[in-house]
Scaffold this active site. Structure first.
Site, PDB file in Angstrom:
ATOM      1  CG  HIS A 133      15.102 -11.422 -27.643  1.00  8.22           C
ATOM      2  ND1 HIS A 133      16.312 -11.067 -27.113  1.00  8.22           N
ATOM      3  CD2 HIS A 133      14.271 -11.588 -26.583  1.00  8.22           C
ATOM      4  CE1 HIS A 133      16.220 -11.015 -25.788  1.00  8.22           C
ATOM      5  NE2 HIS A 133      14.993 -11.333 -25.448  1.00  8.22           N
ATOM      6  CD  GLU A 134      10.604 -11.985 -26.652  1.00  3.85           C
ATOM      7  OE1 GLU A 134      10.733 -12.949 -25.862  1.00  3.85           O
ATOM      8  OE2 GLU A 134      10.875 -10.820 -26.300  1.00  3.85           O
ATOM      9  CB  VAL A 135      11.577 -17.552 -32.199  1.00  2.35           C
ATOM     10  CG1 VAL A 135      11.867 -18.979 -32.676  1.00  2.35           C
ATOM     11  CG2 VAL A 135      10.235 -17.070 -32.749  1.00  2.35           C
ATOM     12  CG  LEU A 138       8.716 -19.026 -27.657  1.00  2.00           C
ATOM     13  CD1 LEU A 138       7.843 -18.832 -28.882  1.00  2.00           C
ATOM     14  CD2 LEU A 138       7.876 -19.223 -26.401  1.00  2.00           C
TER      15      LEU A 138
END
Length: 164
Positions: A133-135, A138
């Site tokens: 989710h966070e990648v 980014l």
């Protein structure tokens, strides 16, 4: 550790591909501390620098207090399992909006620590989902893009109505 303002959906910054971190110094540590304070206040379990308008590849996770804080600089997923799982996701940039997303159950990934040392690790289940989710964030991919068009349109309409 000031709490920073969070960009709200549909801010165009949430579609920005973040630049790699190249300088590992006290300002990077301060940014990570600000991200942690901001994430806790939101509240959330993960946040990227992009969520506060800093377009650098920095992610902070705190899935629970017992496991502690995880800092990932320049994270990059190198392998995804074929096995998937469904999980309810949301974002600190779209508070109160959630939906089920299907993602690979396990990953391998590479990242740097606060000193710039490179690490490789694996993750499964909830941790793997959070890192993906966070990648994505980014990489300029807001979590809504992982939903079908119908689910996304319904959720956005509901969220916009709740915003007044």
């Amino acid at each position: 550790m000031p709490i920073r303002p969070i960009l709200r959906y549909p801010h165009p910054g949430l579609k920005t591909v973040c630049a790699p971190v190249t300088v590992f110094d006290s300002s990077l540590t301060a940014l990570a501390e600000d991200l942690l304070a901001t994430m806790r206040a939101a509240p959330g379990v993960g946040i990227t620098a992009a969520h506060i308008g800093v377009f650098s590849r920095v992610t902070v996770l705190e899935l629970d207090k017992a496991d502690g804080v995880r800092l990932y600089f320049n994270p990059h997923i190198t392998w995804f399992s074929k096995e998937t799982m469904d999980h309810t996701e949301g974002s600190v940039s779209m508070p109160g909006a959630t939906d089920e997303v299907t993602r690979p159950r396990a990953i391998r990934f590479r990242y740097q620590d606060a000193e710039g040392a490179v690490h490789e690790d694996g993750a499964e289940d909830f941790l793997a989902i959070c890192i993906q989710h966070e990648v994505d964030q980014l990489d300029g991919i807001f979590w809504l893009q992982r939903l079908s068009r119908l689910k996304r349109d319904r959720l956005v309409k509901k969220w916009e109505k709740a915003q007044g």
